[in-house]
Design an enzyme around this catalytic site. Structure first.
Site, PDB file in Angstrom:
ATOM      1  N   CYS A 150      44.747 102.179  33.671  1.00 11.54           N
ATOM      2  CA  CYS A 150      44.799 103.637  33.733  1.00 11.54           C
ATOM      3  C   CYS A 150      43.952 104.266  32.634  1.00 11.54           C
ATOM      4  O   CYS A 150      43.407 105.366  32.808  1.00 11.54           O
ATOM      5  CB  CYS A 150      46.248 104.114  33.661  1.00 11.54           C
ATOM      6  N   HIS A 190      51.375 105.029  29.639  1.00 10.64           N
ATOM      7  CA  HIS A 190      50.521 105.391  30.761  1.00 10.64           C
ATOM      8  C   HIS A 190      49.562 106.492  30.313  1.00 10.64           C
ATOM      9  O   HIS A 190      49.930 107.392  29.554  1.00 10.64           O
ATOM     10  CB  HIS A 190      51.371 105.870  31.942  1.00 10.64           C
TER      11      HIS A 190
END
Length: 1060
Positions: free
Chosen positions: A98, A348
């Site tokens: 990510c 994340h």
């Protein structure tokens, strides 16, 4: 409907009043629950597995109403994967990528950078077939292709695997996002610098590169020294700050160089106090600001994340911070990179990026892209989703145009003047060809998925009509069949294909429907069954006729249930019957043990039969019928004997021992026979086994023969048997010059036979080959033979003659003694062996013995604790090593009269000086006590299991647990040698199995003055004082670390020891 257990009891309730031979059709149908009332939809909420007529709740509810077509398939609409008009394309997260996706989206929306990146591909255009063969390889080529897909792909999101692979990243491991930004920027600059076009060659420097100078000013002469450097991003410390401008000010703050950090001034030619600061000389059009949220924690030795709120404005005026600024360095916020999570090693990454052309903000979260409303940046959601710490910081109030975040780690600002409105440029044809090829594959996939959806809908509609039609015909009438419930449920389950019906698992040993499987079956009409078998096949079919319902299983279950119910009553009856004396001419032999436990055996057998009935379903072709022979074979494999098997001999006949059996009446036997129909049966006049009688007579003859043989050998070799007057090295008989050698094993086995001639086998041969090497030479020297731990025995000549007559001797081993008088009238004794000693094999044997003694594992040693400073030596305390030489299984046997323990016989005789000459061997042996090698523990001594590779330190810890003596209080010695090297192994210290280690414990410390001895190493080993304080109580304490363990020592006479 009643619960399943109640239905089970009701189905067999008739067995209480019906005998097995009277079972009829009505009883069989009751057992198979044929006549139970079917359940009604709406009344019965779930399927009753105990009722084969209940057809409710088997999955029919999803088919009986109007059904949406979408329920006939599990394939999503491929148009959901299609890119919508005027939207951006997402990037797939390959596991932990990510952080890469966020940077790619930020760079893609940088129009100047994207346009410049497309230019190199113009130089690589190849006409004709070259376009088809091209595949991007390098990092720059993969990024070009990725940008082209992000611009013109028809997919909602694309796979960045090629770009990730070119970078050489591990998709399962999350990298440092800030370090990755620097690395990729450096790689792109290096790649693009090789291009010819200057707009491409210098795009990284033009867009992202700025300049600052390290300026040092001497406080003495005011000389100014500059070191100019370029940067691609500014790394700002956020610890202790709340606003972005404060972080920038600290970055440019002046630093004083004084003391040891003084600056060497070239003008003054000496170290002088100075000041140092950073001056911004020039700023790039795209300004990257790294907020240093991930810092190194010196206490833990790992990185940590700073969850500090930092405020930043949408407009940033950098003119006050730039040296000689002309007012053009005014920036507007272009992107915010967010890290969700409190740890620096996980979390994340997402990106909020502003579209330069529309001015709208978008949130890029891997595959998902969300447009912010009102063209405003919204960070509140990300802040709420972050994990809360134990003491969460309070979010400060922000003014208009100011944003606060505790998760933003990178801010991207662009010059207001550098924004290009309505910038439009096409993807180069070279890359567009690859994009169109990928779009064609996507369209083909969409068509394929749509076709699969259509086929699933068609099959679902057909299945819907079939189920609606057949379900109404399922309820059974006069003609019926049984089908598996599991198959019906799978037939009604739209997610699984329907397979042929398999009824083999529901069959008993007789090939019919097992009555205990009725809970897994459903009774349906024969007409519906015909349709199902015609469409799906399978078998065997289980119709409601007599050939499908197993009468044999019902009768057997009836018999078992009746016997279990009658067991308590029959126990009283049989107990009274066995007390009745059988009349002459009648009766049966029954084992007394079987009579004592017949009730338990009957219950176990009935439970086993019932269990076998439950488990007897299976494929009729693979499972053979149960027979009496099979039952007997299973019983033979059991560790416990069956009823009346305790009077069977090894030949399967009646045993000859009448004390273990008794005769009971015919009536009692008939009752027992109901429970044990296959038990061995012997009438009262049955003869005992003839073979056992013959063997008994032969056994008596053998026992008599063995007793006679033992008495004869005991008389002929009485001294050897009683271990009296045995010759030794210091007690050589004067009347002979020769002695013979046999192994001690032979003597011990022979003595066992003489003591128990009826239980032990006689010794028929004497094997001395174990004393010889492969070359035929002797493996033992005479001094070795006379040692206390020798496994050899010396035999007198007259005893040897008897041994040769009584046993088969393979080799003769003889020792000859010769007295030699020297010139000085000194008499020495020489011993010569026959056969002679083999030096090579003897040396190999000694090496092997030494190796075995040094490489042991889990061997036993003994630790003897000395009390009151008494020294215990091996010679001074022979009781430490003496023990009975008698085997463990013979210690309780009485000895014959006159027999004594050989381990306590003392040898008499003078010590003689011996010497070796040629093949003669001389020995010198002092007078001593002959002792056994088996160790006998005495008071104050404990056995420990140790290994040769174990260190002395580890042994001390074992001793501490065994004797409650701290390691630093232990003084260990082995045969007078002090053991103090804690790092040495037991093998290196010469500790072998059966060794006796003497432990002397130091006296406890009585006053603090003695503590100095501890710290000075008086006890040996390495000590470390940890703390000195007061324990909750009257005694002060001292905590020390020794041998890796921690101890609390109380300074009182009790010297308590506690291990932490």
């Amino acid at each position: 409907m009643a619960p399943r257990l109640q239905l089970e009891k009701a189905a067999w309730r008739w067995a209480e009043s019906v005998r097995p031979e009277d079972v009829g059709l009505e009883h069989i149908e009751a057992a198979y629950r044929v006549r139970l009332e079917p359940c009604v939809r709406g009344v019965c909420r779930r399927n009753c597995k105990g009722n084969p007529n209940c057809l409710v709740g088997i999955g029919e509810h999803i088919w009986l109403g109007e059904i949406d077509e979408n329920t006939f398939h599990n394939i999503d609409d491929p148009n959901f994967e299609r890119r919508k008009k005027n939207t951006f394309v997402g990037l797939t997260n390959l596991g932990a990528t990510c952080y890469v996706n966020t940077f790619v989206q930020v760079w893609f929306l940088n129009m100047e950078f994207r346009q410049a990146l497309y230019i190199p591909s113009q130089l690589l255009l190849v006409e004709g077939d070259g376009l088809r063969q091209y595949e991007p390889q390098s990092i720059c080529e993969q990024l070009q292709y990725l940008f082209a897909l992000l611009q013109n792909s028809n997919r909602r999101y694309i796979d960045p695997s090629g770009f990730i692979k070119a970078l050489g990243l591990d998709t399962g491991q999350q990298q440092d996002a800030q370090e990755f930004s620097k690395l990729l920027m450096s790689l792109l600059e290096d790649t693009l610098s090789k291009q010819i076009n200057p707009d491409v060659k210098n795009i990284i420097q033009k867009q992202f590169c700025g300049q600052y100078a390290y300026v040092t000013i001497c406080s003495q002469c005011s000389r100014e020294s500059k070191l100019i450097s370029k940067f691609y991003e500014l790394e700002l410390n956020i610890q202790g700050h709340k606003q972005l401008t404060d972080c920038i000010s600290e970055f440019l703050k002046e630093e004083k160089l004084e003391g040891d950090n003084r600056y060497f001034c070239e003008n003054c030619q000496s170290k002088q106090n100075a000041t140092r600061r950073i001056r911004l000389l020039n700023l790039p059009p795209t300004l990257n600001l790294q907020l240093m949220r991930f810092v190194f924690d010196r206490q833990t030795g790992h990185k940590k994340k700073l969850n500090t709120y930092i405020g930043f404005s949408e407009t940033l005026d950098m003119n006050p911070y730039v040296d000689r600024a002309d007012g053009r360095f005014v920036y507007e916020l272009s992107a915010v990179l967010i890290h969700r999570g409190v740890s620096a090693y996980s979390g994340h990454y997402i990106a909020h990026v502003k579209d330069q052309q529309s001015g709208e903000w978008y949130k890029f979260n891997d595959e998902e892209i969300e447009r912010m409303e009102g063209k405003k940046l919204q960070l509140g959601i990300e802040e709420d989703l972050a994990e809360q710490s134990k003491t969460p910081a309070r979010k400060p109030k922000c003014a208009k145009g100011i944003h606060c975040s505790r998760n933003a780690y990178m801010l991207v600002y662009k010059l207001k003047s550098s924004r290009t409105d309505a910038v439009t440029f096409e993807v180069p044809a070279f890359l567009q060809k690859l994009v169109e090829l990928d779009n064609c594959k996507f369209e083909e996939w969409c068509v394929e998925m749509s076709e699969m959806r259509r086929e699933s809908v068609d099959k679902g509609k057909a299945k819907h009509e079939e189920v609606k039609e057949l379900y109404q015909r399922l309820p059974a009438g006069a003609a019926y069949e049984f089908v598996p419930l599991e198959w019906l449920q799978k037939w009604l389950d739209e997610s699984t294909p329907t397979k042929p019906m398999d009824n083999s698992k529901c069959l008993c040993f007789h090939g019919k429907l097992h009555p205990d499987k009725i809970c897994t079956m459903k009774r349906i009409s024969q007409g519906a069954a015909d349709v199902l078998y015609d469409r799906y096949g399978g078998g065997p079919r289980l119709t409601g006729k007599a050939d499908s319902l197993c009468k044999d299983c019902v009768v057997e279950r009836c018999r078992v249930l009746r016997l279990k119910n009658q067991l308590n009553e029959d126990h009283k009856t049989i107990s009274n019957l066995v007390k009745v004396t059988a009349e002459s001419g009648e009766g049966f032999w029954v084992g007394k043990g079987s009579l004592r436990r017949w009730r338990q055996l009957a219950k176990e057998q009935l439970d086993q039969q019932e269990e076998e009935l439950d488990q007897s379903s299976g494929d009729i072709d693979e499972v053979a019928p149960k027979t009496d022979d099979a039952f007997e074979e299973k019983r033979e494999n059991d560790s416990e004997l069956g009823f009346n098997e305790d009077i069977l001999c090894e030949h399967g006949e009646l045993c000859i021992c009448e004390s273990e059996r008794k005769v009971i009446t015919d009536e009692a036997w008939a009752k027992l026979k109901e429970y044990f129909p296959i038990a061995p049966e012997f009438r009262h006049d049955q003869e005992s086994c003839s073979q056992c009688k013959v063997l008994e007579m032969e056994g008596e003859k053998h026992e008599a023969l063995h007793k006679m043989m033992a008495n004869k050998q005991k008389t002929a070799l009485s001294n050897l048997f009683q271990d009296k007057n045995r010759p030794t090295g210091v007690n050589w008989p004067q009347e002979t010059t020769e002695l013979y050698v046999v192994s001690q094993f032979f003597v011990e086995e022979w003595r066992k036979f003489l003591r128990r001639p009826t239980k032990c086998s006689p010794v028929l041969s004497l094997g001395n080959s174990i004393l010889l090497c492969p070359h035929g030479g002797l493996m033992f020297t005479f001094p070795n033979m006379t040692k206390e731990d020798s496994r050899l025995s010396l035999i007198l000549p007259e005893e040897w003659e008897v041994i040769r007559k009584l046993f088969n001797v393979d080799h003769t081993v003889k020792i000859t003694r010769t007295l030699v008088t020297a010139e000085d009238s000194t008499i020495t004794t020489s011993y010569v062996s026959e056969p002679e000693l083999c030096p090579e094999c003897r040396e190999g044997l000694l090496c092997q013995q030494q190796r075995d003694m040094r490489e042991y594992t889990q061997a036993t040693i003994y630790v003897h604790k000395v009390v009151d400073n008494k020294k215990v030596m091996k010679e001074a305390a022979p009781e430490l090593n003496v023990s009975s030489s008698e085997p463990e299984d013979e210690k309780d046997d009485p000895r014959p009269e006159g027999e004594t323990d050989p381990d306590f016989n003392q040898a008499n005789g003078g010590a003689k000086r011996q010497k070796v000459s040629g093949h003669s061997y001389t020995s010198h042996q002092r007078q001593g006590i002959r002792r056994s090698t088996r160790h006998r523990k005495v008071r104050g001594e404990k056995a420990l299991l140790v290994s040769a590779n174990q260190t002395l330190k580890e042994l001390k810890i074992q001793i501490m647990h065994a004797f409650s003596v701290a390691p630093f209080d232990q003084n260990l010695s082995l045969e007078g040698k002090v053991l103090n090297d804690d790092a040495a192994t037991l093998g290196e210290l010469g500790i072998i199995p059966e060794s006796v280690i003497v432990l002397k414990a130091d006296e406890p410390l009585a006053e603090y003055a003695s503590m100095d001895d501890v710290m000075q190493g008086k006890w040996g080993g390495s000590f470390r004082l940890l703390s000195l304080g007061t324990w909750p109580g009257p005694f002060p304490l001292l905590c020390v670390e020794y041998l890796g363990l921690y101890y609390i020592l109380y300074a009182n006479l009790n010297a308590h020891l506690r291990e932490h």
